[in-house]
Design an enzyme around this catalytic site. Structure first.
Site, PDB file in Angstrom:
ATOM      1  CG  HIS A   5      -0.265  -0.141   2.589  1.00 58.53           C
ATOM      2  ND1 HIS A   5       0.387   1.267   2.972  1.00 58.53           N
ATOM      3  CD2 HIS A   5      -0.153  -0.892   3.338  1.00 58.53           C
ATOM      4  CE1 HIS A   5       0.997   0.942   4.241  1.00 58.53           C
ATOM      5  NE2 HIS A   5       0.807  -0.372   4.464  1.00 58.53           N
ATOM      6  CG  ASP A  58       0.757 -20.651  12.164  1.00 61.19           C
ATOM      7  OD1 ASP A  58       1.310 -20.620  13.288  1.00 61.19           O
ATOM      8  OD2 ASP A  58       0.866 -21.634  11.347  1.00 61.19           O
ATOM      9  CB  SER A 113       1.858  -3.401   5.337  1.00 61.97           C
ATOM     10  OG  SER A 113       0.956  -2.953   6.234  1.00 61.97           O
TER      11      SER A 113
END
Length: 339
Positions: free
Chosen positions: A166, A289, A304
């Site tokens: 992003h 997980d 990210s």
């Protein structure tokens, strides 16, 4: 960098932005089938999946207006928050100190400021304030960024790495930052601040700015891209790139660096697909997980760019975390990052 622009004083403000890259990747043996070596075919695209943590530091192209000296001011001489100053008196601006020097040498208390707004260049003649015999513009600006982030992949055809998934935006204005030049570094003294239901987690770390491992000058809504100074990615197995139409609901995994500095794979579930061309949030992902939940609490600031793998293909990258649930977040399709 955030600075009060007057003749004598320069104050620095460095914003932390969260994002990441790396070079070496180790895969859990129990999950190694997800990383078979593929034979190149002309109609397929292959990349090296990454996932290690990196430090990022960059200079902006020009300086960004982030605020005003007086809180009740909406603009100064036409300048607004989010404007990117690129020239003053026909002199190219590289940093906030350049503006201070021009103000210091002003003879009549007027300057011509050229700035970018909404991809248009505008020039305004602005009258400076004079207080205690000193000229000043009365704005706060930023010219540097520094932080931690995650790398997604290295494209051997374009010879570029991609990271974050992003745009890097200004923390005050939310404007996309125009990057002039930036470097990535291998961070040290990493600390994981674990997320919980009441707090967002994040990655903290330091890095030596004299020891760069890569360079970049591109910052788009799909992340940053640039060149690596190392070829250690060749130690990683190539993986096929999936088309967005191949992504499906159900099991997947993400790559992320563990406490020992090795990139491991962690189980996630693709909960929803959002196929909207105007939306960079293409997938809803849930971390299931136990090892990752124990380590980070879920998706945290700085993750990210973590690659998402499904059916032996790279399908995307983590981009955002849910505000009210750190186990869930958004991802972007990998073909968006390749455009």
């Amino acid at each position: 960098m955030r600075e009060k622009l007057n003749i004598n004083k320069v104050s620095f403000y460095i914003a932390l932005l969260c994002f990441i890259l790396s070079i070496n990747i180790l895969i859990n043996e129990k999950k190694s089938p997800a990383y078979e070596v593929f034979n190149n075919k002309s109609n397929k695209t292959y990349v090296y999946p990454l996932g290690n943590i990196i430090g990022v530091r960059a200079n902006t192209d020009g300086v960004l207006v982030v605020g005003y000296e007086e809180e009740d001011v909406e603009y100064i001489g036409g300048l607004q928050r989010g404007d990117n100053i690129i020239e003053v008196n026909d002199i190219k601006i590289k940093n906030s100190e350049d503006i201070s020097n021009i103000i210091r040498n002003s003879k009549d208390g007027n300057i011509n400021v050229t700035f970018e707004r909404d991809k248009k260049h505008i020039t305004e003649n602005i009258k400076l304030k004079k207080e205690n015999g000193e000229y000043k513009l009365g704005i706060w600006v930023r010219d540097k960024i520094s932080g931690i982030g995650t790398a997604t992949f290295y494209d051997p055809n374009l010879k570029q790495f991609k990271a974050i998934g992003h745009a890097i935006t200004d923390v005050d204005t939310n404007e996309l930052l125009k990057i002039k030049e930036g470097n990535i570094y291998k961070p040290i003294n990493l600390e994981i601040i674990k997320a919980d239901d009441n707090n967002h987690g994040k990655i903290k770390g330091e890095f030596d700015t004299t020891d760069s491992i890569g360079r970049f000058n591109s910052n788009s809504k799909f992340g940053i891209s640039g060149k690596l100074d190392s070829e250690k990615y060749n130690e990683i197995q190539l993986i096929q790139v999936a088309d967005s139409e191949e992504v499906e609901l159900g099991p997947a995994m993400i790559l992320f660096e563990d406490a020992n500095g090795n990139v491991q794979s962690y189980d996630v579930t693709i909960k929803n697909l959002i196929k909207d061309e105007k939306n960079e949030k293409n997938m809803v992902i849930e971390v299931i997980d136990k090892n990752l939940l124990s380590y980070t609490g879920g998706i945290i600031q700085g993750m990210s760019g973590s690659p998402i793998i499904q059916n032996n293909k790279i399908i995307g990258a983590i981009t955002h975390v849910f505000k009210d649930n750190p186990k869930k977040g958004y991802g972007i399709f990998i073909d968006e990052m390749l455009e």
